[in-house]
Write a protein that holds these residues in place. Structure first.
Motif, PDB file in Angstrom:
ATOM      1  N   GLY A 159       0.783  -1.218   0.000  1.00  0.00           N
ATOM      2  CA  GLY A 159       0.000   0.000   0.000  1.00  0.00           C
ATOM      3  C   GLY A 159       0.819   1.274   0.000  1.00  0.00           C
ATOM      4  N   HIS A 160       0.109   2.391  -0.072  1.00  0.00           N
ATOM      5  CA  HIS A 160       0.720   3.713   0.056  1.00  0.00           C
ATOM      6  C   HIS A 160      -0.307   4.637   0.690  1.00  0.00           C
ATOM      7  CE1 HIS A 160      -1.347   3.908  -3.868  1.00  0.00           C
ATOM      8  NE2 HIS A 160      -1.571   5.178  -3.553  1.00  0.00           N
ATOM      9  N   ALA A 161       0.167   5.686   1.352  1.00  0.00           N
ATOM     10  CA  ALA A 161      -0.750   6.553   2.098  1.00  0.00           C
ATOM     11  C   ALA A 161      -0.113   7.904   2.369  1.00  0.00           C
ATOM     12  CB  ALA A 161      -1.141   5.891   3.422  1.00  0.00           C
ATOM     13  N   SER A 162      -0.978   8.853   2.733  1.00  0.00           N
ATOM     14  CA  SER A 162      -0.537  10.175   3.180  1.00  0.00           C
ATOM     15  C   SER A 162      -0.691  10.203   4.700  1.00  0.00           C
ATOM     16  CB  SER A 162      -1.404  11.251   2.528  1.00  0.00           C
ATOM     17  OG  SER A 162      -1.046  12.529   3.015  1.00  0.00           O
ATOM     18  N   LEU A 163       0.424  10.450   5.399  1.00  0.00           N
ATOM     19  CA  LEU A 163       0.420  10.373   6.865  1.00  0.00           C
ATOM     20  C   LEU A 163       0.654  11.728   7.510  1.00  0.00           C
ATOM     21  CD1 LEU A 163       0.907   7.253   6.250  1.00  0.00           C
ATOM     22  CD2 LEU A 163       2.106   7.227   8.430  1.00  0.00           C
ATOM     23  N   ASN A 164      -0.103  12.014   8.558  1.00  0.00           N
ATOM     24  CA  ASN A 164       0.143  13.169   9.419  1.00  0.00           C
ATOM     25  C   ASN A 164       1.090  12.708  10.525  1.00  0.00           C
ATOM     26  OD1 ASN A 164       0.070  15.160  11.427  1.00  0.00           O
ATOM     27  ND2 ASN A 164      -2.020  15.749  10.908  1.00  0.00           N
ATOM     28  N   GLU A 165       2.338  13.222  10.499  1.00  0.00           N
ATOM     29  CA  GLU A 165       3.359  12.783  11.452  1.00  0.00           C
ATOM     30  C   GLU A 165       3.606  13.804  12.555  1.00  0.00           C
ATOM     31  OE1 GLU A 165       6.180   9.764   9.041  1.00  0.00           O
ATOM     32  OE2 GLU A 165       6.650  11.876   8.705  1.00  0.00           O
ATOM     33  N   ALA A 166       2.607  14.654  12.835  1.00  0.00           N
ATOM     34  CA  ALA A 166       2.773  15.719  13.825  1.00  0.00           C
ATOM     35  C   ALA A 166       3.139  15.173  15.193  1.00  0.00           C
ATOM     36  CB  ALA A 166       1.492  16.550  13.917  1.00  0.00           C
ATOM     37  N   ALA A 167       2.658  13.985  15.557  1.00  0.00           N
ATOM     38  CA  ALA A 167       2.959  13.406  16.867  1.00  0.00           C
ATOM     39  C   ALA A 167       4.447  13.156  17.037  1.00  0.00           C
ATOM     40  CB  ALA A 167       2.194  12.092  17.042  1.00  0.00           C
ATOM     41  N   ILE A 168       5.144  12.918  15.925  1.00  0.00           N
ATOM     42  CA  ILE A 168       6.579  12.632  15.979  1.00  0.00           C
ATOM     43  C   ILE A 168       7.406  13.862  15.655  1.00  0.00           C
ATOM     44  CG2 ILE A 168       8.437  11.238  14.972  1.00  0.00           C
ATOM     45  CD1 ILE A 168       6.548   9.582  16.645  1.00  0.00           C
TER      46      ILE A 168
ATOM     47  N   PHE B 283       5.899   5.404  11.848  1.00  0.00           N
ATOM     48  CA  PHE B 283       6.100   5.457  13.291  1.00  0.00           C
ATOM     49  C   PHE B 283       4.777   5.445  14.041  1.00  0.00           C
ATOM     50  CE2 PHE B 283       9.632   7.582  11.195  1.00  0.00           C
ATOM     51  CZ  PHE B 283      10.707   6.846  11.690  1.00  0.00           C
ATOM     52  N   SER B 284       4.827   4.868  15.216  1.00  0.00           N
ATOM     53  CA  SER B 284       3.655   4.777  16.082  1.00  0.00           C
ATOM     54  C   SER B 284       3.050   6.155  16.333  1.00  0.00           C
ATOM     55  CB  SER B 284       4.052   4.131  17.413  1.00  0.00           C
ATOM     56  OG  SER B 284       3.011   4.210  18.346  1.00  0.00           O
ATOM     57  N   SER B 285       1.697   6.206  16.368  1.00  0.00           N
ATOM     58  CA  SER B 285       0.912   7.409  16.687  1.00  0.00           C
ATOM     59  C   SER B 285       0.796   8.406  15.548  1.00  0.00           C
ATOM     60  CB  SER B 285       1.438   8.114  17.938  1.00  0.00           C
ATOM     61  OG  SER B 285       1.336   7.242  19.041  1.00  0.00           O
ATOM     62  N   THR B 286       1.401   8.111  14.388  1.00  0.00           N
ATOM     63  CA  THR B 286       1.112   8.926  13.214  1.00  0.00           C
ATOM     64  C   THR B 286      -0.240   8.479  12.652  1.00  0.00           C
ATOM     65  OG1 THR B 286       2.395   7.401  11.829  1.00  0.00           O
ATOM     66  CG2 THR B 286       3.532   9.336  12.675  1.00  0.00           C
ATOM     67  N   VAL B 287      -0.892   9.363  11.899  1.00  0.00           N
ATOM     68  CA  VAL B 287      -2.277   9.111  11.464  1.00  0.00           C
ATOM     69  C   VAL B 287      -2.360   9.109   9.941  1.00  0.00           C
ATOM     70  CG1 VAL B 287      -4.671   9.919  11.583  1.00  0.00           C
ATOM     71  CG2 VAL B 287      -3.142  10.265  13.537  1.00  0.00           C
ATOM     72  N   ILE B 288      -3.071   8.111   9.396  1.00  0.00           N
ATOM     73  CA  ILE B 288      -3.269   8.043   7.948  1.00  0.00           C
ATOM     74  C   ILE B 288      -4.397   8.995   7.553  1.00  0.00           C
ATOM     75  CG2 ILE B 288      -4.018   6.599   6.019  1.00  0.00           C
ATOM     76  CD1 ILE B 288      -2.586   4.299   7.146  1.00  0.00           C
ATOM     77  N   ASP B 289      -4.057  10.038   6.773  1.00  0.00           N
ATOM     78  CA  ASP B 289      -5.085  10.942   6.251  1.00  0.00           C
ATOM     79  C   ASP B 289      -5.878  10.250   5.153  1.00  0.00           C
ATOM     80  OD1 ASP B 289      -4.480  12.970   7.963  1.00  0.00           O
ATOM     81  OD2 ASP B 289      -3.237  14.096   6.553  1.00  0.00           O
ATOM     82  N   THR B 290      -5.149   9.702   4.192  1.00  0.00           N
ATOM     83  CA  THR B 290      -5.794   8.940   3.117  1.00  0.00           C
ATOM     84  C   THR B 290      -4.881   7.783   2.730  1.00  0.00           C
ATOM     85  OG1 THR B 290      -4.772  10.347   1.423  1.00  0.00           O
ATOM     86  CG2 THR B 290      -6.999  10.932   2.136  1.00  0.00           C
ATOM     87  N   GLY B 291      -5.498   6.658   2.394  1.00  0.00           N
ATOM     88  CA  GLY B 291      -4.707   5.521   1.926  1.00  0.00           C
ATOM     89  C   GLY B 291      -4.912   4.268   2.745  1.00  0.00           C
ATOM     90  N   TYR B 292      -4.117   3.272   2.439  1.00  0.00           N
ATOM     91  CA  TYR B 292      -4.195   1.971   3.107  1.00  0.00           C
ATOM     92  C   TYR B 292      -2.783   1.415   3.206  1.00  0.00           C
ATOM     93  CZ  TYR B 292      -4.973  -3.076   3.605  1.00  0.00           C
ATOM     94  OH  TYR B 292      -4.932  -4.385   4.037  1.00  0.00           O
ATOM     95  N   LEU B 293      -2.421   0.896   4.388  1.00  0.00           N
ATOM     96  CA  LEU B 293      -1.080   0.358   4.589  1.00  0.00           C
ATOM     97  C   LEU B 293      -1.127  -0.989   5.300  1.00  0.00           C
ATOM     98  CD1 LEU B 293       0.941   3.465   5.900  1.00  0.00           C
ATOM     99  CD2 LEU B 293       0.932   2.545   3.578  1.00  0.00           C
ATOM    100  N   GLU B 294      -0.176  -1.831   4.943  1.00  0.00           N
ATOM    101  CA  GLU B 294       0.137  -3.014   5.741  1.00  0.00           C
ATOM    102  C   GLU B 294       1.616  -2.921   6.076  1.00  0.00           C
ATOM    103  OE1 GLU B 294      -1.040  -6.748   4.066  1.00  0.00           O
ATOM    104  OE2 GLU B 294      -3.045  -6.028   3.526  1.00  0.00           O
ATOM    105  N   ILE B 295       1.935  -3.038   7.357  1.00  0.00           N
ATOM    106  CA  ILE B 295       3.322  -2.914   7.791  1.00  0.00           C
ATOM    107  C   ILE B 295       3.730  -4.133   8.614  1.00  0.00           C
ATOM    108  CG2 ILE B 295       3.133  -0.391   7.850  1.00  0.00           C
ATOM    109  CD1 ILE B 295       3.118  -0.570  10.921  1.00  0.00           C
ATOM    110  N   ILE B 296       5.018  -4.371   8.656  1.00  0.00           N
ATOM    111  CA  ILE B 296       5.575  -5.398   9.538  1.00  0.00           C
ATOM    112  C   ILE B 296       6.092  -4.703  10.790  1.00  0.00           C
ATOM    113  CG2 ILE B 296       7.357  -7.166   9.825  1.00  0.00           C
ATOM    114  CD1 ILE B 296       5.134  -7.967   7.921  1.00  0.00           C
ATOM    115  N   ALA B 297       5.580  -5.098  11.934  1.00  0.00           N
ATOM    116  CA  ALA B 297       5.963  -4.471  13.199  1.00  0.00           C
ATOM    117  C   ALA B 297       7.433  -4.729  13.501  1.00  0.00           C
ATOM    118  CB  ALA B 297       5.091  -5.000  14.337  1.00  0.00           C
TER     119      ALA B 297
END
Length: 631
Positions: free
Chosen positions: A160-169, A185-199
């Motif tokens: 996937g791909h997405a637009s993230l708000n990283e203000a928390a970081i 990074f943890s606590s960032t927010v996806i504005d638009t999009g879909y992601l799958e990540i490996i922790a």
């Protein structure tokens, strides 16, 4: 009992206030006996938590403000001044309540950070999507995040791909585009999009958790001013008791000595510095700047000399291969493949740029280099596909006794004058080619440096391992006072030490890894690294989470504003106490009115400190957008 009183302190405060109001009603209705009983009840109710706190301090061999108030209230009861005893105890508790509420606001940035932490995560287990508490996510789990969702852990995007708000970081609200292979990074927010990540990092190991931990530790640490004031209070408070006894001995006026005792309480003096420090550090955290404590803030405000690494600090740290020149019978593709396979053993950004270039050409880097020797600051040697390679700068070629032909040297110098870094590649002891690598000056570099000069920086120096020509180009375009090129890490340490010996207070900014020795040597070590690497967050005094020089400028001006605010609070607190004591001795300030002014002064210093929460760097209007500058 103590726990009950502490838990219901607010109720006790307002109960005492109600009794005071009731006593006032009895006064106007002529019920003087009921008035006196109500005032005594109000004194006792409000005095109990104050007395308990004074006793606890005594057990710890500390002479607290509460002890002064307790002595004064007992004295007031003894001489029949019930109005003043009730008003003093109520005002003290009410002031304590208001202080607590106001201090909560100064810590709001930390609370806001904590509130940003995600509570749940959607993961794929056994082929099924499962929503679990974030604490149950383990390394290696495949995590799904959809539009509007918070990233629960640190990890790498696999789908996937997405637009993230990283203000928390980072403190920056401008969305960042993320795609396959990027880190999130943890606590960032996806504005638009879909992601799958490996922790990769979970729980307390995430970048966000470390930010919270660092801010908590920083807000608990004390500046030199705070430490001095605490020591001063330990001497000042018992001295006030002695002076009040002396006042009584000279005047035989118990009421006057009790008033002197209460008014001399150094409440505003003690609270003024810590609340400024907490508010300043909180502002930094909100804006993506981690300042590790009040003492760091104090040192940072005194900095007059800035030392920068070049790559990744003054420049973006995202260099690209702009040209590959081959000599003799070597082929460009073959040389790139050999060099890239050798550089897979290096963590240096220039080496990784060569690897990145090879991968962009779809080269398979399957051969593992052998006999690798990394020469810090110069390059490396390795054996690949039966060849012996040496890849690095002129110092490496000289150390390996590899002559540089005039044609190669002339080409390298021309490329360097054009703003490139020239990387020599030798195969079996012979120069086979030169890789030209260029970086870009950060768009905000010139503006940030100008602001810091305006705020008190006298000298800006660049120290780099890069060549003389490229370093001169950057230094000239940014108007630096000095630059020194082709330095090893130990050379940078020596130069920072030299500046300190000359009397400069030095801040060193680097990437937190290659420049760690110099960062540790400087008075203030500052790391720039997007997302905050483990090394940068642990070794530096100040960490810029958004990797922007304008954050550096904000941090510097914030440190000056915080220390200035501390001084304002200290001078105001001392001035108020001096004026009140003079008023007491002249008979124009009485116990209740003096206590009211005293508590008001405490609130004023807190409100003054709270101004730091909204402190922000001035937005300088640019006449035009700064275009990227190649160097």
């Amino acid at each position: 009992m103590i726990g009950f009183i502490h838990k219901h302190k607010q109720s006790i405060t307002f109960s005492a206030g109600f009794l005071l109001a009731l006593a006032l009603a009895f006064h106007f209705t002529g019920h003087y006996d009921l008035r006196q009983l109500t005032l005594i009840a109000a004194t006792v109710i409000a005095g109990i938590p104050i007395t308990i706190k004074a006793f606890q301090a005594l057990l710890m061999k500390a002479f607290s403000i509460e002890m002064l108030v307790t002595i004064a209230v007992i004295g007031a009861l003894f001489i029949g001044e019930y109005v003043e005893s009730a008003v003093v105890t109520f005002l003290f508790l009410f002031g304590d309540y208001l202080e607590a509420r106001t201090l909560e606001k100064t810590r709001s940035s930390l609370k806001n950070l904590v509130d940003m932490a995600p509570q749940e995560a959607t993961i794929i287990r056994d082929g099924v999507n499962v929503t679990v508490p974030v604490e149950e996510v383990v390394e290696g789990d495949r995590v799904i995040i959809r539009t509007g969702g918070k990233v629960p852990v640190d990890g790498k995007i696999v789908t996937g791909h997405a637009s993230l708000n990283e203000a928390a970081i980072t403190g920056e609200s401008v969305p960042a585009s993320k795609k396959l292979g990027d880190q999130v990074f943890s606590s960032t927010v996806i504005d638009t999009g879909y992601l799958e990540i490996i922790a990769e990092k979970v729980g307390d190991d995430t970048t966000f958790a470390k930010i919270i931990e660092l801010v908590e530790e920083a807000q608990e640490s004390k500046s030199k001013t705070e430490k001095f004031l605490n020591k001063f209070a330990n001497i000042y408070t018992p001295a006030v008791v002695v002076l009040s006894v002396l006042v009584y001995a000279l005047t035989r006026d118990l009421h006057l000595s009790i008033t002197f005792l209460v008014i001399a309480c150094p409440g505003a003096l003690i609270i003024g510095a810590p609340v400024s420090s907490v508010a300043g550090i909180g502002n930094g955290a909100k804006n993506g700047v981690l300042v590790k404590g009040g003492e760091v803030m104090d040192r940072f405000a005194k900095v007059d000399t800035l030392v920068f690494d070049k790559t990744g600090t003054l420049t973006k740290g995202k260099p690209e291969v702009t040209d590959i020149k081959v000599f003799h019978s070597h082929e460009e593709q073959d040389l790139l493949r050999l060099a890239a396979q050798s550089e897979t053993a290096s963590e240096h950004h220039l080496g990784q740029t060569i690897v990145k270039e090879a991968k962009s050409r779809n080269m398979a880097l399957e051969q593992v280099p052998e006999a690798v020797e990394v020469i810090k600051g110069n390059g490396l040697t390795a054996a690949v596909e039966g060849y012996v390679l040496a890849i690095g700068n002129r110092k490496l070629m000289k150390a390996e006794n590899i002559p540089i032909p005039p044609a190669a040297e002339s080409y390298a110098v021309n490329r360097e004058k054009a703003g490139n870094t020239a990387i020599f590649a030798a195969v079996d002891g012979e120069i086979a080619g030169i890789f030209s690598i260029a970086d870009q000056i950060r768009e905000d570099a010139a503006e940030a440096l100008a602001q810091m000069r305006k705020n008190g920086v006298r000298k800006i120096v660049m120290l780099t391992g890069d060549n003389q020509h490229t370093a001169e180009l950057v230094a000239t375009k940014l108007g630096l006072d000095e630059f020194h090129a082709e330095l090893l890490p130990e050379d940078k340490v020596a130069f920072v030490n030299q500046l300190k010996q000359q009397g400069h207070v030095v801040a060193m900014a680097g990437d937190g890894v290659n420049d760690a020795p110099a960062i540790a040597t400087a008075d203030i070590g500052l790391a720039m690294g997007e997302g905050g690497t483990d090394v940068s967050m642990e070794t530096a005094d100040v960490v810029l989470m958004a990797d922007k020089l304008m954050q550096f400028s904000h941090a510097y001006s914030l440190s000056k504003a915080t220390i200035r605010n501390m001084k304002q609070n200290t001078f105001f607190a001392v001035g108020i106490v001096a004026v009140l004591l003079a008023g007491v001795l002249m008979g124009s300030v009485h116990l209740a009115s003096g206590m009211f002014i005293h508590e008001a002064s405490v609130l004023i210093v807190i409100l003054n400190a709270m101004r730091l929460m909204s402190f922000n760097r001035k937005k300088v209007q640019r006449e035009k957008d700064l275009a990227p500058v190649h160097v």
